[in-house]
Scaffold this motif. Sequence first.
Motif, PDB file in Angstrom:
ATOM      1  N   ALA A  15       0.858  -1.187   0.000  1.00  0.00           N
ATOM      2  CA  ALA A  15       0.000   0.000   0.000  1.00  0.00           C
ATOM      3  C   ALA A  15       0.893   1.235   0.000  1.00  0.00           C
ATOM      4  CB  ALA A  15      -0.915   0.008   1.220  1.00  0.00           C
ATOM      5  N   LEU A  16       0.497   2.252  -0.774  1.00  0.00           N
ATOM      6  CA  LEU A  16       1.313   3.449  -0.956  1.00  0.00           C
ATOM      7  C   LEU A  16       0.522   4.709  -0.647  1.00  0.00           C
ATOM      8  CD1 LEU A  16       2.790   2.575  -4.483  1.00  0.00           C
ATOM      9  CD2 LEU A  16       3.909   2.202  -2.280  1.00  0.00           C
ATOM     10  N   SER A  17       1.241   5.732  -0.172  1.00  0.00           N
ATOM     11  CA  SER A  17       0.665   7.066  -0.030  1.00  0.00           C
ATOM     12  C   SER A  17       1.680   8.063  -0.575  1.00  0.00           C
ATOM     13  CB  SER A  17       0.359   7.380   1.439  1.00  0.00           C
ATOM     14  OG  SER A  17      -0.160   8.696   1.561  1.00  0.00           O
ATOM     15  N   GLN A  18       1.348   8.698  -1.699  1.00  0.00           N
ATOM     16  CA  GLN A  18       2.235   9.688  -2.304  1.00  0.00           C
ATOM     17  C   GLN A  18       1.899  11.077  -1.775  1.00  0.00           C
ATOM     18  OE1 GLN A  18       1.737   8.896  -6.608  1.00  0.00           O
ATOM     19  NE2 GLN A  18       3.891   8.311  -6.582  1.00  0.00           N
ATOM     20  N   LEU A  19       2.934  11.870  -1.520  1.00  0.00           N
ATOM     21  CA  LEU A  19       2.767  13.207  -0.965  1.00  0.00           C
ATOM     22  C   LEU A  19       3.271  14.239  -1.958  1.00  0.00           C
ATOM     23  CD1 LEU A  19       4.094  12.388   2.607  1.00  0.00           C
ATOM     24  CD2 LEU A  19       1.727  12.402   1.827  1.00  0.00           C
ATOM     25  N   ASP A  20       2.676  15.399  -1.916  1.00  0.00           N
ATOM     26  CA  ASP A  20       2.980  16.415  -2.918  1.00  0.00           C
ATOM     27  C   ASP A  20       4.135  17.316  -2.499  1.00  0.00           C
ATOM     28  OD1 ASP A  20       1.016  15.421  -4.526  1.00  0.00           O
ATOM     29  OD2 ASP A  20      -0.496  16.890  -3.932  1.00  0.00           O
ATOM     30  N   PHE A  21       5.266  16.709  -2.195  1.00  0.00           N
ATOM     31  CA  PHE A  21       6.494  17.464  -2.003  1.00  0.00           C
ATOM     32  C   PHE A  21       7.679  16.542  -2.237  1.00  0.00           C
ATOM     33  CE2 PHE A  21       6.323  15.588   2.186  1.00  0.00           C
ATOM     34  CZ  PHE A  21       7.618  15.597   2.691  1.00  0.00           C
ATOM     35  N   ALA A  22       8.818  17.154  -2.537  1.00  0.00           N
ATOM     36  CA  ALA A  22      10.039  16.403  -2.849  1.00  0.00           C
ATOM     37  C   ALA A  22      11.131  16.840  -1.878  1.00  0.00           C
ATOM     38  CB  ALA A  22      10.470  16.654  -4.288  1.00  0.00           C
ATOM     39  N   PRO A  23      11.392  16.065  -0.826  1.00  0.00           N
ATOM     40  CA  PRO A  23      12.383  16.476   0.167  1.00  0.00           C
ATOM     41  C   PRO A  23      13.804  16.397  -0.390  1.00  0.00           C
ATOM     42  CG  PRO A  23      11.621  14.260   0.638  1.00  0.00           C
ATOM     43  CD  PRO A  23      10.776  14.768  -0.490  1.00  0.00           C
ATOM     44  N   THR A  66       8.612  11.829  -8.780  1.00  0.00           N
ATOM     45  CA  THR A  66       9.646  12.338  -7.893  1.00  0.00           C
ATOM     46  C   THR A  66       8.961  13.064  -6.741  1.00  0.00           C
ATOM     47  OG1 THR A  66      11.162  12.560  -9.752  1.00  0.00           O
ATOM     48  CG2 THR A  66      11.707  13.775  -7.754  1.00  0.00           C
ATOM     49  N   ARG A  67       8.782  12.341  -5.642  1.00  0.00           N
ATOM     50  CA  ARG A  67       8.054  12.893  -4.501  1.00  0.00           C
ATOM     51  C   ARG A  67       8.217  11.979  -3.299  1.00  0.00           C
ATOM     52  NH1 ARG A  67       1.931  12.924  -6.057  1.00  0.00           N
ATOM     53  NH2 ARG A  67       2.716  13.654  -8.065  1.00  0.00           N
ATOM     54  N   ALA A  68       7.852  12.500  -2.160  1.00  0.00           N
ATOM     55  CA  ALA A  68       7.843  11.697  -0.944  1.00  0.00           C
ATOM     56  C   ALA A  68       6.731  10.654  -1.029  1.00  0.00           C
ATOM     57  CB  ALA A  68       7.627  12.592   0.269  1.00  0.00           C
ATOM     58  N   THR A  69       7.044   9.448  -0.573  1.00  0.00           N
ATOM     59  CA  THR A  69       6.073   8.352  -0.588  1.00  0.00           C
ATOM     60  C   THR A  69       6.268   7.494   0.655  1.00  0.00           C
ATOM     61  OG1 THR A  69       6.099   8.259  -3.019  1.00  0.00           O
ATOM     62  CG2 THR A  69       5.237   6.334  -1.862  1.00  0.00           C
ATOM     63  N   VAL A  70       5.162   7.098   1.260  1.00  0.00           N
ATOM     64  CA  VAL A  70       5.205   6.107   2.322  1.00  0.00           C
ATOM     65  C   VAL A  70       4.723   4.790   1.736  1.00  0.00           C
ATOM     66  CG1 VAL A  70       4.520   5.495   4.664  1.00  0.00           C
ATOM     67  CG2 VAL A  70       4.602   7.898   3.982  1.00  0.00           C
ATOM     68  N   MET A  84      -2.943   3.125   9.607  1.00  0.00           N
ATOM     69  CA  MET A  84      -1.555   3.408   9.931  1.00  0.00           C
ATOM     70  C   MET A  84      -0.865   4.150   8.796  1.00  0.00           C
ATOM     71  SD  MET A  84       0.811   3.416  12.139  1.00  0.00           S
ATOM     72  CE  MET A  84       0.259   2.293  13.436  1.00  0.00           C
ATOM     73  N   LEU A  85      -1.192   3.809   7.553  1.00  0.00           N
ATOM     74  CA  LEU A  85      -0.586   4.495   6.413  1.00  0.00           C
ATOM     75  C   LEU A  85      -0.933   5.979   6.454  1.00  0.00           C
ATOM     76  CD1 LEU A  85       1.078   4.147   3.818  1.00  0.00           C
ATOM     77  CD2 LEU A  85      -1.061   3.684   2.610  1.00  0.00           C
ATOM     78  N   GLY A  86      -2.171   6.298   6.784  1.00  0.00           N
ATOM     79  CA  GLY A  86      -2.575   7.699   6.889  1.00  0.00           C
ATOM     80  C   GLY A  86      -1.832   8.430   7.990  1.00  0.00           C
TER      81      GLY A  86
END
Length: 492
Positions: A194-202, A247-251, A264-266
Motif C-alpha cells: 500500500a502506498l501514499s504519495q505526498l505532494d512534495f520532494a524532500p 519524484t516525490r515523498a512516498t510512504v 496506519m498508512l494515513g
Amino acid sequence: MTRPRRIAVARLWHEANSFNPVPTGLEDFRRREWTRGAAALEGARGTATELGGLVRFLDAHPHWQVTVSRCTSAPPLGPVTQAALATIRDEILADLAGQDWDGVYLSLHGAMVAEGDLAPDYSLIRAVREVIGPDPLLAVSLDMHACIDPSLAGAADILSGYQTYPHVDMDDTAIRALSTMERAFALGTRPAIALSQLDFAPLSHGMRTAEGPMAELVALGRQACRDAGLEDVTFFGGFTYADTPNTRATVAVTHQPDVAPAPMLGTLAAAYLARRDAFRVDLPGAEEGVALALDHLARGARWPVVLVDAADNPLSGGIGDTTALLRAMLACGSDLPMLFCFFYDPALVALAHELGEGAEIDCALGGRIAPDFGAPVPFQGVVERLTDGRFRNRGPFEYGREIDMGRTAVLRAGQMRVVISETCQSANDPAWCDLNGIDLAQVALFGIKAKNHFRAGFEPLCGPILEVDCPGVAPADMSLLPYRHLPRAFYR
C-alpha cells in the motif's frame, strides 16, 4: 522437512540525474558491476550489499534453490540509453520466461530514468510480472531515494527500502524482503503493498538518519511494524534530480492480507508531511564556505575541516567537472595543506601516467564537460602519485565491495593536492586515502565532491564537515534546474 523454493534473482541498480549531459551506456554497467549465476553470489559474500544480504539469507535457508540472472549497476550519470536498458532487461526476462518459480527477487534502485522511459524500474517490474504470471511472489528492494510509480503496488507483492542514509543497510534491506517472502510461503499467504504519495520532494541533504526528520520517521515506521503487525514500512524521498512525475515523498507499507493498512498508512503520511520544512537546507556558497572553514581552523578545529560540494556529487549524478570550490580554495590565500577530490578527466589522467611520477605538469582542471558550471582552472605542478584505481571498501558503506575507479593521479602545486580519475566516482571510503597515499591528519582543508555517503566512513576521521552549494547539476536550490515533470510547488 521444508519444501524447496525455486527463486529467481536479478539486479538492475541505477539512479539517473536528468540534468547530467553524460548518458549512461552499457559500458558503465559493465565496469561497475556485471555478474550473474554462482559468480554473483561468490563475489558478494561478506559485502554490505543486497547480494551480500541474499548470500547471508541463503546460508540460513538452504531449502531455497536460487537462480541468479543478470546483476548489474552503474554510477548515477545521466539517463540510461535505450540500447543498454534493452540489453539488460531482455536478458533478465529471457532467464525468467518459461520457468516454474515460487518467487522472484529484484534488487533495483527505483530512480532510474532512460531514454524514452521516465520509470524504467517499474516498466521492468511489470514486465517481470507478465513473464512469470500471477502466482509467484515478487519481492522488490529499493533505495530510499526511489521515485515510486503507483503501478508497483499492482505488480509486486513485497517491498522493502533502505532505512539508513548513508545507506549502510543494503544487505539488511534484502534480508527484510526475503524474510517476508519466506513467511508468506510458510503461512500460505500473499502480502500486498500500500502506498501514499505526498505532494512534495524532500532534499536528500536533510535526509540523514543519524538525526533529524528522517531519523524520526524511520523510528515511527519501526514502531508501526510492531504495533500494527506490518511487514515493512519505508519512507521514500524520491531522487530530486530525476525529473519524473513520481519524484516525490512516498510512504510504502507491505502487509499481510489480514491487516488493514489504511489507518496506519494515513498516520505515517501525516507525520511525513508535518516534517516537510525540516528537510529544507540553506547552504553557503563556495567563498563563504571556505571562509567558515578557515575560521574553524583558526579556532583550533581538528584537521581536516571538510568542504562538501554536493552539487557535483557523483552519487547525485554529478559530472565531476565543476570548479567553483577549487577556485575558492586556491583564492583564499591560506598556506595550510589542502586536498581537493576530485576531477573526472580520463585524458588528463592518461597524460599524467604518460609523464610519470615526479614529472612537471601544466594543465587545466575542470570545465571540460559543462563550462557553464565554472571555467577550467589553470594548474601548474607535479605528478605526485599514480595508481590503478583499485581497492576494497573498508565500510561501513558498501563494506567489502571491490572498487575500480579507473586510473588515478595525485597532482601537487605547493600546499594543494588535487586527485583526478578516469571515472566519475568520489571518495566514499577511507581506503581511497590509502590508494592515493593521503594521510588526512596532515590535511587542513579537504574539498570534496560528495554528500551524505561520504560521512559513513570519513566522519570519524575528520573535523567539522561543512556543506556548500556551488553551481552544478545537483544543487540544493532546486529552482535553478529546468524541471519539466516536477511541479514547482513540490520544492519551493
